[in-house]
Scaffold this motif. Structure first.
Motif, mmCIF file in Angstrom:
data_model
loop_
_atom_site.group_PDB
_atom_site.id
_atom_site.type_symbol
_atom_site.label_atom_id
_atom_site.label_comp_id
_atom_site.label_asym_id
_atom_site.label_seq_id
_atom_site.Cartn_x
_atom_site.Cartn_y
_atom_site.Cartn_z
ATOM 1 N N PRO A 208 -14.679 -24.334 -27.563
ATOM 2 C CA PRO A 208 -13.809 -23.620 -26.621
ATOM 3 C C PRO A 208 -14.385 -23.543 -25.209
ATOM 4 N N ALA A 209 -15.705 -23.461 -25.092
ATOM 5 C CA ALA A 209 -16.312 -23.377 -23.760
ATOM 6 C C ALA A 209 -16.061 -24.657 -22.973
ATOM 7 N N HIS A 210 -16.211 -25.807 -23.646
ATOM 8 C CA HIS A 210 -15.954 -27.074 -22.960
ATOM 9 C C HIS A 210 -14.477 -27.222 -22.638
ATOM 10 N N LEU A 211 -13.618 -26.736 -23.524
ATOM 11 C CA LEU A 211 -12.180 -26.751 -23.244
ATOM 12 C C LEU A 211 -11.887 -25.991 -21.954
ATOM 13 N N ASP A 212 -12.456 -24.816 -21.817
ATOM 14 C CA ASP A 212 -12.221 -24.008 -20.624
ATOM 15 C C ASP A 212 -12.720 -24.722 -19.377
ATOM 16 N N ARG A 244 -8.728 -18.768 -32.791
ATOM 17 C CA ARG A 244 -8.711 -17.548 -31.988
ATOM 18 C C ARG A 244 -9.389 -17.768 -30.631
ATOM 19 N N ARG A 245 -10.566 -18.346 -30.636
ATOM 20 C CA ARG A 245 -11.290 -18.556 -29.361
ATOM 21 C C ARG A 245 -10.565 -19.564 -28.480
ATOM 22 N N ILE A 246 -9.988 -20.588 -29.089
ATOM 23 C CA ILE A 246 -9.196 -21.548 -28.316
ATOM 24 C C ILE A 246 -7.960 -20.849 -27.754
ATOM 25 N N ARG A 251 -4.438 -18.545 -23.529
ATOM 26 C CA ARG A 251 -3.739 -17.382 -22.986
ATOM 27 C C ARG A 251 -4.193 -17.105 -21.548
ATOM 28 N N ALA A 252 -5.498 -17.179 -21.330
ATOM 29 C CA ALA A 252 -6.020 -16.914 -19.985
ATOM 30 C C ALA A 252 -5.566 -17.956 -18.975
ATOM 31 N N GLY A 279 -6.079 -15.962 -35.685
ATOM 32 C CA GLY A 279 -5.691 -16.210 -34.295
ATOM 33 C C GLY A 279 -4.311 -16.811 -34.134
ATOM 34 N N VAL A 280 -3.728 -17.312 -35.221
ATOM 35 C CA VAL A 280 -2.410 -17.947 -35.117
ATOM 36 C C VAL A 280 -1.356 -16.936 -34.666
#
Length: 469
Positions: A208-212, A244-246, A251-252, A279-280
């Motif tokens: 998720p960090a790299h996604l962001d 959930r983290r993704i 969302r942000a 998280g779904v």
């Protein structure tokens, strides 16, 4: 064909299918046919005059069956299961007999309303959020495959994101199904606009960090991020992305989150496995799973749910004069033509409805539990044999493993593993497929065919060990 003739030959066809399923274990799992064998066994030109149906059945035995790979064979362990069951086959037969074209509610109200009911049933059985129900702002629809479902989700996401005329981006990982890249091509995205997110080296889950970081960089470059695909149970190894983290990142950043649970999603029919959907409910804009893989419903039957159907309908609805009708104009009905790529649609709900009613939640859970238990037993056998290396993460019915090849380079070891795979599959006794993770070729043992029992798993393990030498 008169109704009387149909009755006569229909009974013979049902008998043929029943005999086929009863005797399937006696056949080689993978077809032994060479390229061109099937075509050369049949006439080159179509018949000028009609033939008796007996000739069709005779050629089915003589020319077609030798070219069939038997996906319902109890020793079929390749790819993922493609379950067929008696009630599903009969439901499909009823669909064919009715011959419904359910493009809009008015063309067959039962086709639409049974589908809306059965996708709500399935959402309840899987513990999916209330927002996915068809009596909410979202809803569910039966597609042919998860590939089509993902394309629909992408088109809806692009519609919501806007930014026409600007670069628009989609985010996947190396483990995401290839259908997402294909969907991007169909939607007109450039190859570089389908962005690859890093995965954890061990779990192969999306980072998720790299996604962001990627999304932030693309926004800074003027791009419009449209969709992120998180996978629950990747095709390669059944890795699970941290939804959930993704979702928090999406969302942000205001990006559509599509969850691909094509294989593993149906396992949530077992309450103890619903952790996979963490998280779904809070973050997923769309979610897809395939009853035709592991839920005893024959191909094709893939269910797509959306939290908000409006962007999808805006993206896909075109209303020519010949489709206008009072029911559609009233706004009181669903027209599923606006929920898919093609206009026409089959009465697929009949087979899923038949399956759920025949097995009930209890029977469906038993089927999933059985596959997982057999996979766990197989994994334990692999782990106990020092000649093999087991991939530890196997929460479902898939086990990935490989032989150890002392002294061989990675390239030579991979070649040796693939050669072993071909020898096993050529034997006709079982059928496995393979994947590659962290540079290593792995054998995939996918357990879940309705006819598979413990004896078949043990026989497969004996054949693998014997072939390794």
């Amino acid at each position: 064909m008169t109704p009387e003739e149909f009755r006569e030959y229909g009974k013979r066809v049902v008998d043929w299918i029943a005999d086929y399923l009863a005797s399937i274990e006696s056949r080689p799992v993978r077809s032994q046919a060479k390229p061109g064998d099937v075509r050369s066994a049949l006439p080159e030109r179509p018949p000028e005059e009609g033939e008796p149906f007996e000739h069709v059945l005779a050629d089915l035995d003589r020319a077609i069956l030798p070219g069939v790979t038997h996906w319902q064979h109890p020793s079929f362990f390749a790819y993922f299961p493609a379950n067929a069951s008696g009630p599903a086959i009969l439901g499909d037969l009823l669909s064919s007999g009715l011959g419904v074209q359910g493009m809009v509610w008015a063309t067959s109200p039962a086709c639409t309303e049974l589908e809306s009911l059965v996708v709500d049933w399935l959402a309840e059985l899987l513990g999916l959020p209330q927002g996915f129900r068809t009596d909410s702002a979202g809803g569910g629809v039966i597609q042919d495959t998860a590939s089509s479902a993902s394309l629909v989700a992408l088109l809806a996401a692009l519609r919501r994101a806007g930014g026409e005329g600007r670069r628009r981006t989609v985010y996947v990982s190396s483990q995401t199904h290839s259908s997402l890249e294909k969907a991007g091509r169909i939607a007109g995205l450039a190859a570089g606009d389908v962005r690859a997110v890093n995965v954890d080296e061990h779990t192969l889950a999306m980072d998720p960090a790299h996604l962001d970081e990627l999304i932030a960089a693309d926004v800074a470059d003027g791009a419009v991020p449209a969709l992120v695909c998180a996978t629950i149970g990747t095709t390669s190894t059944t890795a699970i992305d941290p939804v959930r983290r993704i979702g928090e990142v999406c969302r942000a950043r205001g990006v559509w989150l599509h969850v691909d649970a094509a294989y593993a999603g149906v396992s949530a029919i077992c309450p103890e496995l619903r952790w996979i959907n963490d998280g779904v409910a809070e973050y997923a804009d769309s979610y897809v799973t395939n009853p035709h893989k592991w839920l005893l419903t024959n191909f094709d039957c893939s269910v797509l749910w959306l939290a908000d159907r409006a962007p999808m309908i805006e993206a896909l609805s075109i209303l020519p004069e010949y489709l206008r009708n009072a029911a559609s104009a009233s706004g009181e009905v669903i027209d599923y033509r606006d929920w898919q790529i093609p206009l026409g649609r089959r009465f697929r709900a009949l087979k899923l409805w038949s399956v759920i009613r025949w097995y009930g939640a209890e029977g469906l859970r038993e089927h999933v539990h059985k596959g997982i238990a057999l996979a766990d037993e197989f994994a334990a056998l692999v782990a106990a044999d020092e000649r093999f290396e087991l991939r530890q993460d196997h929460p479902f019915g898939l086990v990935c493993f490989r032989p150890r090849w002392p002294g061989l380079s990675t390239a030579d070891a991979n070649a040796a593993t693939l050669a072993l795979l071909e020898r096993l599959n050529d034997s006709g006794d079982l059928y496995l497929s393979h994947t590659k993770a962290n540079g290593n070729v792995l054998l995939r043992m996918a357990i879940g065919a309705p006819a598979t029992e413990r004896e078949h798993v043990l026989a497969a393990w004996s054949a693998i060990r014997r072939e390794l030498g």
